[in-house]
Design an enzyme around this catalytic site. Structure first.
Site, PDB file in Angstrom:
ATOM      1  N   SER A 287     -24.980  -7.932 -26.277  1.00 16.03           N
ATOM      2  CA  SER A 287     -24.447  -6.841 -27.098  1.00 16.03           C
ATOM      3  C   SER A 287     -23.526  -7.350 -28.190  1.00 16.03           C
ATOM      4  CB  SER A 287     -23.652  -5.902 -26.194  1.00 16.03           C
ATOM      5  OG  SER A 287     -22.496  -6.583 -25.717  1.00 16.03           O
ATOM      6  N   GLY A 288     -23.127  -8.620 -28.092  1.00 16.86           N
ATOM      7  CA  GLY A 288     -22.134  -9.123 -29.037  1.00 16.86           C
ATOM      8  C   GLY A 288     -20.742  -9.101 -28.421  1.00 16.86           C
ATOM      9  N   GLY A 289     -20.591  -8.428 -27.272  1.00 10.11           N
ATOM     10  CA  GLY A 289     -19.302  -8.403 -26.574  1.00 10.11           C
ATOM     11  C   GLY A 289     -19.045  -9.734 -25.872  1.00 10.11           C
TER      12      GLY A 289
ATOM     13  N   ASP B 148     -18.248 -10.479 -22.727  1.00 11.23           N
ATOM     14  CA  ASP B 148     -18.801 -10.724 -21.390  1.00 11.23           C
ATOM     15  C   ASP B 148     -20.287 -11.063 -21.433  1.00 11.23           C
ATOM     16  OD1 ASP B 148     -16.263  -9.845 -20.923  1.00 11.23           O
ATOM     17  OD2 ASP B 148     -16.883  -7.841 -20.315  1.00 11.23           O
ATOM     18  N   SER B 149     -21.048 -10.302 -22.204  1.00 14.44           N
ATOM     19  CA  SER B 149     -22.484 -10.598 -22.231  1.00 14.44           C
ATOM     20  C   SER B 149     -22.744 -11.912 -22.980  1.00 14.44           C
ATOM     21  CB  SER B 149     -23.282  -9.444 -22.846  1.00 14.44           C
ATOM     22  OG  SER B 149     -23.078  -9.347 -24.233  1.00 14.44           O
ATOM     23  N   THR B 150     -21.906 -12.218 -23.948  1.00 11.30           N
ATOM     24  CA  THR B 150     -22.102 -13.471 -24.687  1.00 11.30           C
ATOM     25  C   THR B 150     -21.894 -14.667 -23.763  1.00 11.30           C
ATOM     26  OG1 THR B 150     -21.363 -12.468 -26.730  1.00 11.30           O
ATOM     27  CG2 THR B 150     -21.205 -14.856 -26.603  1.00 11.30           C
TER      28      THR B 150
ATOM     29  N   GLY C 169       0.846  -1.192   0.000  1.00 10.58           N
ATOM     30  CA  GLY C 169       0.000   0.000   0.000  1.00 10.58           C
ATOM     31  C   GLY C 169       0.874   1.231   0.000  1.00 10.58           C
TER      32      GLY C 169
ATOM     33  N   GLU D  58       4.554 -10.550  -6.786  1.00 11.90           N
ATOM     34  CA  GLU D  58       3.465 -10.626  -7.773  1.00 11.90           C
ATOM     35  C   GLU D  58       3.802  -9.987  -9.118  1.00 11.90           C
ATOM     36  OE1 GLU D  58       3.653  -8.810  -5.080  1.00 11.90           O
ATOM     37  OE2 GLU D  58       2.619  -6.892  -5.238  1.00 11.90           O
TER      38      GLU D  58
ATOM     39  N   LYS E  63     -10.904 -10.913 -16.837  1.00 11.62           N
ATOM     40  CA  LYS E  63     -11.259 -11.022 -18.259  1.00 11.62           C
ATOM     41  C   LYS E  63     -10.704 -12.301 -18.910  1.00 11.62           C
ATOM     42  CE  LYS E  63     -12.790  -8.767 -22.030  1.00 11.62           C
ATOM     43  NZ  LYS E  63     -13.961  -7.903 -22.123  1.00 11.62           N
TER      44      LYS E  63
ATOM     45  N   HIS F 120       8.110  -7.371  -4.096  1.00 12.49           N
ATOM     46  CA  HIS F 120       6.809  -7.719  -4.678  1.00 12.49           C
ATOM     47  C   HIS F 120       6.899  -9.003  -5.505  1.00 12.49           C
ATOM     48  CE1 HIS F 120       4.556  -4.170  -3.455  1.00 12.49           C
ATOM     49  NE2 HIS F 120       5.739  -3.583  -3.489  1.00 12.49           N
TER      50      HIS F 120
ATOM     51  N   CYS G 298       5.261  -6.123   1.513  1.00  9.97           N
ATOM     52  CA  CYS G 298       5.622  -4.712   1.602  1.00  9.97           C
ATOM     53  C   CYS G 298       4.886  -4.029   2.770  1.00  9.97           C
ATOM     54  CB  CYS G 298       5.362  -4.028   0.254  1.00  9.97           C
ATOM     55  SG  CYS G 298       6.261  -2.496   0.093  1.00  9.97           S
ATOM     56  N   TYR G 299       3.928  -3.142   2.496  1.00  8.51           N
ATOM     57  CA  TYR G 299       3.209  -2.517   3.609  1.00  8.51           C
ATOM     58  C   TYR G 299       2.608  -3.586   4.524  1.00  8.51           C
ATOM     59  CZ  TYR G 299      -0.173   0.280   6.236  1.00  8.51           C
ATOM     60  OH  TYR G 299      -0.888   0.865   7.243  1.00  8.51           O
TER      61      TYR G 299
END
Ligand code: XMP
Length: 518
Positions: A229-231, A233-235, A59, A177, A374, A175, A86-87
């Site tokens: 919508s064709g995107g 995520d919605s598909t 952080g 990650e 995603k 870090h 770290c923090y």
């Protein structure tokens, strides 16, 4: 029944690091389920979550700052392994009576780690080799709490990693990650598998199976509406729901007339013909064009499109009869954004999507993808057998071509942009760049320039090409598309698209530019 991925999971408490999402992604990549929650998550909630391990993120604060974020002290005594990064490590030290030294300077960049203890976090590491790690900190540990031992040191941070194995508490100053710590995943894996006893159960197949099962139980005999919508995520959301409840899913596809060439047809073919989803297309192109007539201000365009979308969607949904649920393709980064203690980041452009729909329609929201990043969502699509072109689609803004036509939107200008965009995408695909870049599209500019074609002087439109590389759309760089490909795109657009006599390539990065031109 096979063991469920929820049975062994990691809790990440977010102290505000820019890398917190990255920690979660690294953990998930090892096939361990994890969730990010704000640092001050209440102990009861932690007990209910029942983590197999806890990671305290980094952080920006110093533990000496007034109002520095603090977690409930009891997390260190739950008997659950804790890794402070770290923090997170400094906070742990401070809580347990060690001493954190206030920074004189920041240490930022590569550091070389000498491993002193090849047990626990550094199992399988070699004492004789130095390991490159990424440091980004001000304060550092001066004195460890009682019971802790040094695991690794670097020149500037003698206590770069520490542990009290008997209490299962671990801290690293660097870090693990980030990609600049090449063996970071190995360190995280040691924590997850050797120390927390996690198992690699988080796979997108297991996610899809469980989600379909849960959706079926939750929805029962009710009906669900999903905006398509064709995107990507919605598909994927719609396909998950279709597998769960079949004909009790109703899809609504609002064709706002602002889509790319062939897109509306592809959506219908996929859902109606391939999946036999009960999908209803509303052709609202004329309505949207009418409402957008004379509008040139980008934010006004977005507001109009958002408002009309809701109106059209709601009307169609009413016509189709009662549903109890509305499904949306919300992804995990949006969820984290809204629960993060920093609060939602400032809205630079108002992204409308379907925000506001559930309130207007008084439907219960279902978001089957809200736990997914995603790339995980895409993997679910692949598991579900969706065509790869669908799953790997580049992001496309909700307001569509409206924000890629600078100035007024007319059907003639939409045609020009669609044609130019189709050429660009065709060439980008042929060059095998489509999946490698983040987005690639054409923009129609509101200026005309002089050209010459044959013996004629022309005075016509300019198309700008935008191709960018990005990881998350927060920052982006223009793609170094080879000249030959740019040349081919330019030639083809000027020859094939009537009304265009000049093509330019956008060489601006984000920030300070944005990806879209409006
Ligand atoms: P910018 O242009 O802000 O875009 O750099 C970042 C990402 O968001 C997409 N974008 C939008 N998506 N509604 C959307 O759903 C919008 O109004 C919108 N504006 C930009 C853009 O395509 C990029 O992926």
């Amino acid at each position: 029944m096979a063991k469920d991925f929820y049975s062994k999971k990691i809790l990440i408490l977010d102290f505000g690091s820019q890398y917190t999402q990255l920690i979660a992604r690294r953990v998930r990549e090892t096939q361990v389920y994890c969730e990010i929650h704000p640092f001050n998550l209440r102990p009861e909630r932690i007990r209910v979550f029942d983590p197999s391990g806890i990671i305290l993120s980094g952080g920006p604060a110093s533990i000496y700052d007034r109002g520095a974020p603090t977690a409930d002290k009891s997390i260190l005594g739950l008997g659950v392994p804790v890794l402070g990064i770290c923090y997170g490590m400094q906070y742990m030290t401070h809580l347990l009576g060690g001493v954190v030294e206030r920074a004189r300077d920041r240490e930022y960049g590569n550091a070389f780690l000498k491993i002193r203890d090849t047990g626990s976090l550094f199992h399988g590491f070699n004492r004789r080799r130095e390991e490159t790690v990424w440091m980004s900190h001000g304060d550092r540990i001066d004195k460890m709490p009682e019971g802790f031992k040094i695991l690794a040191s670097s020149k500037n941070s003698p206590i770069s990693a520490m542990a009290d194995v008997s209490r299962n508490l671990y801290g690293v100053q660097f870090h693990p990650e980030v990609a600049h710590t090449p063996k970071g995943t190995r360190i995280l894996k040691n924590f997850l598998f050797r120390i927390c006893g996690c198992e690699p159960l988080w796979t997108m197949r297991s996610f899809a199976e469980r989600t379909i099962d849960d959706l079926r139980k939750k929805i029962g005999e009710e009906r669900v509406i999903c905006g398509i919508s064709g995107g990507v995520d919605s598909t994927i959301t719609a396909v998950l729901l279709h597998k769960a409840v079949g004909s009790r899913l109703t899809g609504i596809f609002v064709d706002n007339g602002l889509l790319r060439r062939g897109e509306a047809q592809e959506v219908m073919e996929l859902f109606r013909d391939l999946y036999h989803v009960d999908i209803h297309k509303v052709n609202a192109s004329e309505l949207f064009l009418r409402k957008l007539r004379g509008v040139t201000d980008p934010e006004k365009k977005r507001k109009i499109i958002g408002r009309e979308f809701i109106a059209v969607f709601e009307k169609k949904a009413k016509e189709l009869g009662r549903a109890k649920y509305l499904a949306q393709g919300t992804l995990y980064p949006d969820v984290i954004e809204s629960v993060s203690f920093k609060g939602p980041s400032a809205t630079i452009k108002s992204h409308h999507n379907v925000g506001g729909l559930p309130e207007v329609m008084k439907l219960e929201l279902i978001e089957p993808m809200r736990e997914l990043f995603k790339d995980e969502g895409r993997q679910v699509g692949i598991e579900l057998g969706l065509p790869r072109e669908m799953v790997m689609r580049q992001p496309f803004p909700g307001p569509g071509l409206a924000v890629r036509i600078l100035g007024e939107i007319t059907s003639a200008r939409l045609e020009i942009l669609r044609d130019a965009d189709a050429v660009l995408l065709d060439e980008i695909r042929r060059a095998d760049l489509y999946e490698k870049v983040w987005q690639s599209f054409a923009v129609l500019l509101p200026v005309k320039t002089v050209g010459v074609m044959g013996d004629e002087r022309t005075y016509e439109n300019v198309i700008a090409l935008r191709v960018v590389d990005s990881l998350d759309a927060m920052t982006a760089d223009w793609t170094r598309v080879p000249y030959e490909i740019l040349a081919r795109i330019s030639n083809r657009i000027i020859n094939e698209v009537r009304g265009v006599n000049r093509v330019v390539y956008d060489i601006s990065s984000k920030p300070p530019s944005t990806i879209e031109w409006e």
